[in-house]
Design a protein around this motif. Structure first.
Motif, PDB file in Angstrom:
ATOM      1  N   LEU A  54       0.833  -4.269   2.301  1.00  0.00           N
ATOM      2  CA  LEU A  54       0.288  -3.401   3.346  1.00  0.00           C
ATOM      3  C   LEU A  54      -0.386  -4.222   4.441  1.00  0.00           C
ATOM      4  N   ILE A  55      -1.214  -5.179   4.045  1.00  0.00           N
ATOM      5  CA  ILE A  55      -1.899  -6.012   5.029  1.00  0.00           C
ATOM      6  C   ILE A  55      -0.894  -6.763   5.894  1.00  0.00           C
ATOM      7  N   SER A  56       0.127  -7.311   5.259  1.00  0.00           N
ATOM      8  CA  SER A  56       1.166  -8.023   6.008  1.00  0.00           C
ATOM      9  C   SER A  56       1.864  -7.105   7.001  1.00  0.00           C
ATOM     10  N   ALA A  57       2.198  -5.906   6.575  1.00  0.00           N
ATOM     11  CA  ALA A  57       2.886  -4.952   7.449  1.00  0.00           C
ATOM     12  C   ALA A  57       2.000  -4.555   8.627  1.00  0.00           C
ATOM     13  N   LEU A  58       0.701  -4.417   8.382  1.00  0.00           N
ATOM     14  CA  LEU A  58      -0.228  -4.064   9.447  1.00  0.00           C
ATOM     15  C   LEU A  58      -0.422  -5.222  10.431  1.00  0.00           C
ATOM     16  N   GLU A  59      -0.587  -6.413   9.887  1.00  0.00           N
ATOM     17  CA  GLU A  59      -0.785  -7.587  10.741  1.00  0.00           C
ATOM     18  C   GLU A  59       0.420  -7.852  11.628  1.00  0.00           C
ATOM     19  N   GLN A  60       1.607  -7.657  11.052  1.00  0.00           N
ATOM     20  CA  GLN A  60       2.842  -7.931  11.784  1.00  0.00           C
ATOM     21  C   GLN A  60       3.350  -6.719  12.568  1.00  0.00           C
ATOM     22  N   ARG A  61       2.571  -5.627  12.507  1.00  0.00           N
ATOM     23  CA  ARG A  61       2.916  -4.385  13.203  1.00  0.00           C
ATOM     24  C   ARG A  61       4.286  -3.852  12.763  1.00  0.00           C
ATOM     25  N   ARG A  62       4.620  -4.085  11.499  1.00  0.00           N
ATOM     26  CA  ARG A  62       5.841  -3.484  10.950  1.00  0.00           C
ATOM     27  C   ARG A  62       5.611  -2.018  10.602  1.00  0.00           C
ATOM     28  N   ILE A  63       4.337  -1.600  10.516  1.00  0.00           N
ATOM     29  CA  ILE A  63       3.968  -0.184  10.575  1.00  0.00           C
ATOM     30  C   ILE A  63       2.888  -0.052  11.638  1.00  0.00           C
ATOM     31  N   ALA A  64       2.704   1.161  12.144  1.00  0.00           N
ATOM     32  CA  ALA A  64       1.787   1.349  13.275  1.00  0.00           C
ATOM     33  C   ALA A  64       0.327   1.309  12.857  1.00  0.00           C
ATOM     34  N   GLY A  65       0.028   1.772  11.651  1.00  0.00           N
ATOM     35  CA  GLY A  65      -1.367   1.791  11.232  1.00  0.00           C
ATOM     36  C   GLY A  65      -1.537   2.408   9.858  1.00  0.00           C
ATOM     37  N   ALA A  66      -2.750   2.297   9.324  1.00  0.00           N
ATOM     38  CA  ALA A  66      -3.057   2.869   8.010  1.00  0.00           C
ATOM     39  C   ALA A  66      -4.485   3.370   7.989  1.00  0.00           C
ATOM     40  N   ALA A  67      -4.714   4.449   7.259  1.00  0.00           N
ATOM     41  CA  ALA A  67      -6.052   4.982   7.014  1.00  0.00           C
ATOM     42  C   ALA A  67      -6.262   5.027   5.506  1.00  0.00           C
ATOM     43  N   LEU A  68      -7.337   4.402   5.045  1.00  0.00           N
ATOM     44  CA  LEU A  68      -7.526   4.203   3.613  1.00  0.00           C
ATOM     45  C   LEU A  68      -8.907   4.698   3.177  1.00  0.00           C
ATOM     46  N   ASP A  69      -8.917   5.476   2.107  1.00  0.00           N
ATOM     47  CA  ASP A  69     -10.168   5.912   1.493  1.00  0.00           C
ATOM     48  C   ASP A  69     -10.381   5.245   0.146  1.00  0.00           C
ATOM     49  N   VAL A  70      -9.401   4.456  -0.308  1.00  0.00           N
ATOM     50  CA  VAL A  70      -9.447   3.860  -1.640  1.00  0.00           C
ATOM     51  C   VAL A  70      -9.033   2.395  -1.560  1.00  0.00           C
ATOM     52  N   PHE A  71      -9.611   1.582  -2.480  1.00  0.00           N
ATOM     53  CA  PHE A  71      -9.408   0.144  -2.435  1.00  0.00           C
ATOM     54  C   PHE A  71      -9.328  -0.407  -3.855  1.00  0.00           C
ATOM     55  N   ASP A  72      -8.717  -1.570  -3.997  1.00  0.00           N
ATOM     56  CA  ASP A  72      -8.445  -2.137  -5.319  1.00  0.00           C
ATOM     57  C   ASP A  72      -9.709  -2.454  -6.100  1.00  0.00           C
ATOM     58  N   ALA A  73     -10.697  -3.028  -5.435  1.00  0.00           N
ATOM     59  CA  ALA A  73     -11.897  -3.496  -6.140  1.00  0.00           C
ATOM     60  C   ALA A  73     -13.138  -2.905  -5.488  1.00  0.00           C
ATOM     61  N   GLU A  74     -13.192  -1.572  -5.470  1.00  0.00           N
ATOM     62  CA  GLU A  74     -14.316  -0.908  -4.815  1.00  0.00           C
ATOM     63  C   GLU A  74     -15.650  -1.340  -5.428  1.00  0.00           C
ATOM     64  N   PRO A  75     -16.687  -1.572  -4.601  1.00  0.00           N
ATOM     65  CA  PRO A  75     -16.761  -1.295  -3.163  1.00  0.00           C
ATOM     66  C   PRO A  75     -16.286  -2.452  -2.270  1.00  0.00           C
ATOM     67  N   HIS A  76     -15.696  -3.478  -2.854  1.00  0.00           N
ATOM     68  CA  HIS A  76     -15.188  -4.587  -2.032  1.00  0.00           C
ATOM     69  C   HIS A  76     -13.956  -4.142  -1.254  1.00  0.00           C
ATOM     70  N   VAL A  77     -13.945  -4.457   0.032  1.00  0.00           N
ATOM     71  CA  VAL A  77     -12.805  -4.175   0.898  1.00  0.00           C
ATOM     72  C   VAL A  77     -12.338  -5.507   1.480  1.00  0.00           C
ATOM     73  N   PRO A  78     -11.057  -5.821   1.410  1.00  0.00           N
ATOM     74  CA  PRO A  78     -10.578  -7.099   1.935  1.00  0.00           C
ATOM     75  C   PRO A  78     -10.959  -7.303   3.397  1.00  0.00           C
ATOM     76  N   ASP A  79     -11.429  -8.495   3.712  1.00  0.00           N
ATOM     77  CA  ASP A  79     -11.796  -8.800   5.091  1.00  0.00           C
ATOM     78  C   ASP A  79     -10.604  -8.634   6.033  1.00  0.00           C
ATOM     79  N   ALA A  80      -9.410  -8.902   5.515  1.00  0.00           N
ATOM     80  CA  ALA A  80      -8.214  -8.763   6.347  1.00  0.00           C
ATOM     81  C   ALA A  80      -8.048  -7.337   6.849  1.00  0.00           C
ATOM     82  N   LEU A  81      -8.413  -6.352   6.036  1.00  0.00           N
ATOM     83  CA  LEU A  81      -8.340  -4.959   6.472  1.00  0.00           C
ATOM     84  C   LEU A  81      -9.435  -4.650   7.495  1.00  0.00           C
ATOM     85  N   LYS A  82     -10.622  -5.161   7.250  1.00  0.00           N
ATOM     86  CA  LYS A  82     -11.746  -4.895   8.161  1.00  0.00           C
ATOM     87  C   LYS A  82     -11.494  -5.452   9.560  1.00  0.00           C
ATOM     88  N   SER A  83     -10.731  -6.525   9.629  1.00  0.00           N
ATOM     89  CA  SER A  83     -10.525  -7.193  10.914  1.00  0.00           C
ATOM     90  C   SER A  83      -9.435  -6.549  11.765  1.00  0.00           C
TER      91      SER A  83
END
Length: 321
Positions: free
Chosen positions: A239-268
């Motif tokens: 997902l992060i790769s697809a977002l960074e490379q704009r292979r998809i337009a965007g994502a909205a997420l309410d859930v994460f693998d290691a909550e409450p940690h959210v990958p910095d790559a998503l935050k940026s």
């Protein structure tokens, strides 16, 4: 003597009097440290555990509670409850499937609107004194794909079809003959048929990593992804790769693998909207959920069938009881 319930959930305190008025004794342990201490100190006293999917209840904890009879899970998901350990001990497991469907569906639509219309970026710009004219897609008339057409998926579908004139497709473990929405046989087929793809399926092994690079590429550079289910359904790196490379337009997420940690790559990323696993949180949903827990507990300790049982695996005959 009233049954004692160990409460691991951290968001329901205002509604716990519902259970107390039904005669249950509650032990609150919302943090990991309090949880471990409560299980050690009150191991022989605890008859029931109230948890939620991400918090779970593990085999070693179940083994440490000799008088545990029932595990009640808030919400539909129970991915971190050790069902085999429960089955081997003859412990009943219930969940709250469907009770918070309206709240989750509302949040899914809020995320979709925020993402597609780029509301967070517009809000931030105005607060900085800027006045950008950002051109964004409309929702009306678009194609919505829903992965998992259970209670939450159905509530999302109704909002999309009736409120935004969207055409709705879905992928489910089984085709549903009671709906008119278009069935897609695979997640990839569903993504290919969607402008917006919403994940509404439970977590667990059977749905793990259903959304991978192949599915995201099928969604395409104009497609948007919303996940209000479980992060385990998505390969986060893909997902992060697809977002960074704009292979998809965007994502909205309410859930994460290691909550409450959210990958910095998503935050940026600027094409992402993030919320802290709050889709199912509303006064109405929490009250209804706790009321259902109460009904399940009352039924169980009265010798009656519980209302929302979770199907357990086959008991292992040589399990230590």
């Amino acid at each position: 003597m009233p049954a004692t319930v160990l409460v691991l959930v951290e968001t329901i305190n205002d509604y716990l009097p519902i259970l107390e008025h039904q005669g249950f004794h509650l032990i609150l342990a919302p943090t990991p440290a309090e949880r471990a201490e409560a299980i050690t100190r009150h191991s022989g006293q605890i008859n029931a555990v109230l948890t939620r999917g991400p918090l779970g209840l593990y085999a070693d904890e179940i083994a440490a509670l000799p008088n545990l009879k029932i595990i009640c899970v808030i919400g539909a998901g129970y991915e971190h409850v050790d069902l085999q350990a429960a089955a081997d001990r003859g412990i009943t497991v219930t969940n709250g499937a469907g009770v918070n469907a309206s709240s989750v569906a509302d949040h899914a639509m809020a995320l979709l609107l925020s993402l597609v219309r780029d509301v967070p970026r517009c809000d931030a710009a105005v607060r900085r004194g800027e006045w950008p004219k950002i051109m964004r897609p409309s929702l009306s008339g678009k194609r919505l794909g829903i992965l998992g057409l259970g209670a939450v998926g159905m509530a999302i579908a109704k909002r999309a079809a009736n409120g935004f004139d969207m055409s709705v497709s879905y992928h489910n473990r089984q085709h549903r003959s009671d709906v008119s929405y278009a069935f897609c046989s695979t997640p990839t087929e569903l993504a290919r048929a969607s402008d917006f793809l919403v994940i509404a399926t439970p977590g667990g092994l059977t749905t793990k990593h259903l959304i991978n690079r192949q599915v995201l590429d099928a969604l395409g550079p104009k497609g948007f992804l919303v996940n209000i289910a479980r992060a385990s359904v998505v390969v986060t790196a893909d997902l992060i790769s697809a977002l960074e490379q704009r292979r998809i337009a965007g994502a909205a997420l309410d859930v994460f693998d290691a909550e409450p940690h959210v990958p910095d790559a998503l935050k940026s990323l600027t094409n992402v909207v993030l919320t802290p696993h709050v889709a199912g949180l509303s006064p109405e949903a929490i009250e209804g959920t706790v009321e259902l827990v109460g009904r399940n507990l009352v039924a169980f300790f009265s010798g009656q069938p519980v209302l929302t049982p979770v199907e357990l695996p086959t008991r292992i005959s040589n399990a230590v009881l």
